[in-house]
Design an enzyme around this catalytic site. Structure first.
Site, short mmCIF file in Angstrom:
data_model
loop_
_atom_site.label_atom_id
_atom_site.label_comp_id
_atom_site.label_asym_id
_atom_site.label_seq_id
_atom_site.Cartn_x
_atom_site.Cartn_y
_atom_site.Cartn_z
N HIS A 158 0.92 -1.17 -0.17
CA HIS A 158 0.05 0.10 -0.14
C HIS A 158 0.81 1.22 -0.17
CE1 HIS A 158 -3.59 -2.44 0.38
NE2 HIS A 158 -3.17 -2.67 1.42
N HIS A 195 -6.61 -7.22 -0.27
CA HIS A 195 -6.56 -5.72 -0.68
C HIS A 195 -5.89 -5.52 -1.75
CE1 HIS A 195 -7.10 -6.22 3.78
NE2 HIS A 195 -7.88 -5.28 3.61
N ASP A 282 -4.47 -13.00 3.63
CA ASP A 282 -5.44 -12.34 4.55
C ASP A 282 -6.92 -12.44 3.33
OD1 ASP A 282 -4.40 -10.60 2.41
OD2 ASP A 282 -4.71 -8.75 3.79
#
Length: 341
Positions: A158, A195, A282
């Site tokens: 990120h 994500h 995740d």
């Protein structure tokens, strides 16, 4: 398979963050390391401490302005009367072009996308060792090993060239890809984290030498919200070199593997000489973030499909949070990857 990890990575120990406006304990805790090390050892990996590679491989993807900020912001923050122990931004610019604030508060907002990446006195050192683990894994692959695993913590995908976010400070996957570029004309990054790898996408969005591919939960109602849509294809020289595959919430093994087939076809069409796998665990059905529903056995299938590309591969740890199966999920992936080499 060789695993690279430095105990110095454990020193970063964030205390909290805001989730939907509510204060929560920060899930990116040092204890994740113990689970991941156990998973790597169970897969037969040998553990190696990376060398200190200095700032050069990190500065190859991050701006000097940003690195100076990361190095000094905690010390400067503590000079503010009543400052919090950790640096957490409370203001963000709508437009980041043009002027640059002189104050620590303004710079924190400028360089930190959200509240999930608090900076302590130990953060920069831990983040550097995390990046150096990725550099060492890339160097190992460049020296002839078919694959290497970098246990990178804190994670990185990120982080943009000059912005921290989502528990990430230095973009380890981007650092690994740029390191591989010393010997490979074309490098692909395949991100399988829950994500979207928005920072990785941002770093390479205008480049044609690094293909970025991400499979992730649809961001329309999920972090990072503003990036990760299918129509984001790159820009300028990089147009057509970014490929996003957003999935509906709670998608399981079959849907994920179908998207992975599309991702692998795009990578094969790019014909890279090396691959970075941004490995997020995740996406697991029991992960605390609860976005997708990949099973433990599904991680082995994901790994087998990626390994079938037969590319020199650097596996860089991204997400995957505390749950009973975290170690088993890593073991499943690394074992599945190794079985196909």
């Amino acid at each position: 398979m060789k695993t690279f990890y430095a105990e110095e990575q454990r020193r970063h120990d964030p205390k909290g963050f805001l989730s939907s406006g509510a204060p929560q304990p920060n899930p990116e805790k040092p204890v994740r390391i113990d689970r991941l090390l156990a998973g790597a050892r169970a897969a037969g990996c040998s553990i190696h401490h990376p060398s200190d590679h200095g700032l050069a491989p990190i500065a190859a993807v991050h701006s000097p302005e940003y690195l100076e900020f990361l190095q000094n912001i905690h010390r400067r923050w503590q000079l503010i009367p009543g400052a919090s122990h950790e640096v957490i931004p409370n203001i963000h610019p709508i437009n980041r072009s043009g002027s640059y604030p002189a104050s620590a508060v303004g710079q924190a907002g400028y360089h930190m996308a959200d509240t999930s990446c608090p900076i302590s006195a130990e953060t920069f050192e831990s983040a550097c060792w995390s990046a150096w683990s990725a550099v060492e894994a890339a160097a190992t692959v460049m020296s002839g090993e078919p694959a290497a695993y970098a246990l990178c913590r804190p994670p990185g995908h990120h982080a943009f060239a000059d912005v921290a976010g989502g528990f990430c400070f230095i973009n380890n996957s981007a650092v690994a890809a740029q390191t591989l570029r010393k010997h490979a004309d074309r490098v692909a990054i395949l991100d399988v984290d829950l994500h979207h790898g928005n920072g990785t996408q941002g770093i390479f969005y205008g480049r044609a030498d690094v293909l970025t591919v991400s499979i992730h939960a649809d961001p329309v109602r999920f972090y990072p919200f503003f990036w990760g849509y299918a129509d984001e294809r790159g820009e300028g020289a990089g147009l057509g070199y970014n490929y996003n595959l957003p999935l509906a919430r709670k998608s399981g093994d079959d849907i994920f593997l179908e998207a992975l087939d599309s991702a692998c076809r795009r990578i094969e069409a790019f014909a890279p000489q090396a691959l970075v796998v941004a490995l997020g665990l995740d996406a697991f059905e029991g992960d605390p973030f609860g976005g997708l529903s990949v099973s433990t056995a599904g991680f082995a299938k994901i790994a087998e499909r990626i390994a079938a590309l037969r590319l020199p591969s650097v596996i860089v740890q991204e997400g995957g949070y505390l749950c009973d199966a975290l170690s088993d999920n890593l073991t499943s992936f690394l074992t599945g990857f190794g079985s196909m080499r």
